[in-house]
Design an enzyme around this catalytic site. Structure first.
Site, mmCIF file in Angstrom:
data_model
loop_
_atom_site.group_PDB
_atom_site.id
_atom_site.type_symbol
_atom_site.label_atom_id
_atom_site.label_comp_id
_atom_site.label_asym_id
_atom_site.label_seq_id
_atom_site.Cartn_x
_atom_site.Cartn_y
_atom_site.Cartn_z
ATOM 1 N N GLU A 115 -32.134 26.518 -2.151
ATOM 2 C CA GLU A 115 -31.303 27.398 -2.992
ATOM 3 C C GLU A 115 -29.849 27.016 -2.779
ATOM 4 O O GLU A 115 -29.399 26.922 -1.626
ATOM 5 C CB GLU A 115 -31.505 28.894 -2.650
ATOM 6 N N GLU B 297 -24.798 27.282 1.158
ATOM 7 C CA GLU B 297 -23.735 28.222 0.748
ATOM 8 C C GLU B 297 -22.390 27.647 1.165
ATOM 9 O O GLU B 297 -22.253 27.057 2.227
ATOM 10 C CB GLU B 297 -23.992 29.594 1.387
ATOM 11 N N ASN C 106 -20.526 22.341 0.315
ATOM 12 C CA ASN C 106 -20.146 22.441 -1.090
ATOM 13 C C ASN C 106 -21.199 21.664 -1.880
ATOM 14 O O ASN C 106 -21.508 20.509 -1.525
ATOM 15 C CB ASN C 106 -18.767 21.820 -1.291
ATOM 16 N N ASP D 177 -21.664 31.070 -10.149
ATOM 17 C CA ASP D 177 -20.386 31.500 -10.731
ATOM 18 C C ASP D 177 -20.248 30.916 -12.142
ATOM 19 O O ASP D 177 -20.420 29.718 -12.334
ATOM 20 C CB ASP D 177 -19.224 31.023 -9.852
ATOM 21 N N LYS E 84 -13.777 29.767 -18.280
ATOM 22 C CA LYS E 84 -12.754 28.986 -19.004
ATOM 23 C C LYS E 84 -13.201 27.528 -19.136
ATOM 24 O O LYS E 84 -13.705 26.950 -18.172
ATOM 25 C CB LYS E 84 -11.423 29.050 -18.260
ATOM 26 N N THR F 91 -32.114 39.031 -6.504
ATOM 27 C CA THR F 91 -31.009 38.677 -5.616
ATOM 28 C C THR F 91 -30.063 39.873 -5.543
ATOM 29 O O THR F 91 -30.195 40.835 -6.308
ATOM 30 C CB THR F 91 -30.233 37.462 -6.169
ATOM 31 N N TYR G 8 -26.888 39.952 -6.505
ATOM 32 C CA TYR G 8 -26.165 40.049 -7.772
ATOM 33 C C TYR G 8 -27.075 40.578 -8.881
ATOM 34 O O TYR G 8 -26.652 41.338 -9.733
ATOM 35 C CB TYR G 8 -25.605 38.674 -8.175
ATOM 36 N N GLU G 9 -28.307 40.139 -8.857
ATOM 37 C CA GLU G 9 -29.261 40.561 -9.897
ATOM 38 C C GLU G 9 -29.453 42.079 -9.880
ATOM 39 O O GLU G 9 -29.443 42.724 -10.936
ATOM 40 C CB GLU G 9 -30.594 39.844 -9.640
HETATM 41 C C1 LIG Z 1 -22.086 34.892 -7.851
HETATM 42 S S1 LIG Z 1 -22.572 34.516 -6.241
HETATM 43 C C2 LIG Z 1 -24.349 34.709 -6.297
HETATM 44 C C3 LIG Z 1 -24.963 34.875 -4.930
HETATM 45 C C4 LIG Z 1 -26.493 34.991 -4.892
HETATM 46 N N1 LIG Z 1 -27.118 33.783 -5.386
HETATM 47 C C5 LIG Z 1 -26.950 36.181 -5.674
HETATM 48 O O1 LIG Z 1 -27.521 35.996 -6.763
HETATM 49 O O2 LIG Z 1 -26.797 37.315 -5.198
HETATM 50 C C6 LIG Z 1 -22.409 32.751 -6.196
HETATM 51 C C7 LIG Z 1 -22.536 32.159 -4.820
HETATM 52 O O3 LIG Z 1 -22.476 30.740 -4.916
HETATM 53 C C8 LIG Z 1 -21.615 30.249 -3.902
HETATM 54 N N2 LIG Z 1 -21.040 28.987 -4.390
HETATM 55 C C9 LIG Z 1 -20.162 28.852 -5.412
HETATM 56 N N3 LIG Z 1 -19.850 27.560 -5.592
HETATM 57 C C10 LIG Z 1 -20.549 26.860 -4.669
HETATM 58 C C11 LIG Z 1 -20.618 25.468 -4.336
HETATM 59 N N4 LIG Z 1 -19.901 24.562 -5.001
HETATM 60 N N5 LIG Z 1 -21.444 25.100 -3.326
HETATM 61 C C12 LIG Z 1 -22.173 26.019 -2.635
HETATM 62 N N6 LIG Z 1 -22.137 27.353 -2.904
HETATM 63 C C13 LIG Z 1 -21.336 27.773 -3.905
HETATM 64 C C14 LIG Z 1 -20.571 31.333 -3.726
HETATM 65 O O4 LIG Z 1 -19.899 31.258 -2.493
HETATM 66 C C15 LIG Z 1 -21.417 32.586 -3.875
HETATM 67 O O5 LIG Z 1 -21.968 33.008 -2.650
#
Ligand SMILES: C[S@@+](CC[C@H](N)C(=O)[O-])C[C@H]1O[C@@H](n2cnc3c(N)ncnc32)[C@H](O)[C@@H]1O
Length: 216
Positions: free
Chosen positions: A44, A69, A96, A118, A122, A193, A195-196
């Site tokens: 994930e 993460e 990342n 995310d 934009k 999740t 967020y869900e």
């Molecule tokens: C909107 S949150 C959703 C979290 C989780 N998946 C949920 O559904 O509850 C997006 C997550 O992706 C992580 N994230 C964003 N860009 C990322 C990247 N380039 N590499 C790894 N993680 C990333 C953020 O830090 C954040 O925890």
């Protein structure tokens, strides 16, 4: 995900650090050292606080999972959840996603989960979306032949964009659903999740698709 710095971060991280993946001499994920077998994994990316992957790992004890993460404090909270649950088949990677193809061995991922990535609405930020063509090309390197990506989001704009990018990059898009919680079959096995839960409670519909990497 923005959050206040965590208290006692070092002590808390030390308690759960055995759940981090083990690395090889080049810094890549060493799957045999991490899981005791040279096996396929599921991954994930952007696991957030980890409710989804912890539950999935508990439901599927025969599979091995890595949760990646970007934000260290968020990763720590996911690791604490898994540690307290005792999750022998789940390990964590701080990274990342931009470098995921240099960290995860080629062809080793059977299923990649992208949950509520995310949206970066934009246009100038489109390259940051985890379903942009550059990311989908990176995932091709780590997916096993016939491997798949399961993508969920409440964001219709990101979903429509991703339907196009997956197809454009040569994935076979299947099982497209615009209302996951309203689907009697899919909703039964769905794991929510963080967020869900939040967005569906606010009335947003949850979109889901599966994108398969052709095995030619
Ligand atoms: C909107 S949150 C959703 C979290 C989780 N998946 C949920 O559904 O509850 C997006 C997550 O992706 C992580 N994230 C964003 N860009 C990322 C990247 N380039 N590499 C790894 N993680 C990333 C953020 O830090 C954040 O925890």
């Amino acid at each position: 995900m923005r959050m206040r710095p965590k208290k006692n971060r070092d002590r808390r991280m030390e308690r759960v650090s055995s759940l981090l993946v083990l690395r090889d001499e080049n810094g890549g994920v060493d799957i045999p050292a991490t899981f005791g077998c040279d096996c396929r994994i599921s991954l994930e990316i952007g696991c957030g606080k980890g409710a989804f992957i912890k539950e999935l790992a508990a439901r599927e004890p025969g599979r091995r999972f890595i949760a990646a993460e970007l934000v260290p404090d968020v990763l720590m909270m996911a690791m604490e959840k898994a540690y307290d649950a005792g999750s022998p088949n789940l390990r964590f990677l701080h990274c990342n996603a931009e470098s995921i193809d240099s960290l995860i061995p080629s062809g080793s991922v059977e299923t990649l989960y992208l949950n509520f990535s995310d949206p970066w609405p934009k246009k100038r930020n489109a390259k940051r979306r985890l379903t942009s063509p550059a990311f989908l090309e990176r995932y091709k390197k780590i997916l096993a032949p016939g491997g798949k990506i399961v993508f969920k989001t409440d964001n219709k704009g990101l979903f429509d964009y991703s339907l196009e990018t997956f197809t454009q990059c040569g994935y076979a898009v299947t099982d497209v659903c615009f209302d996951l919680h309203g689907d009697p079959v899919l909703s039964k096995e769905n794991i929510e999740t963080e967020y869900e839960k939040n967005f569906s409670a606010k009335g947003f519909l949850i979109n889901r698709l599966v994108a398969v990497l052709p095995s030619d």
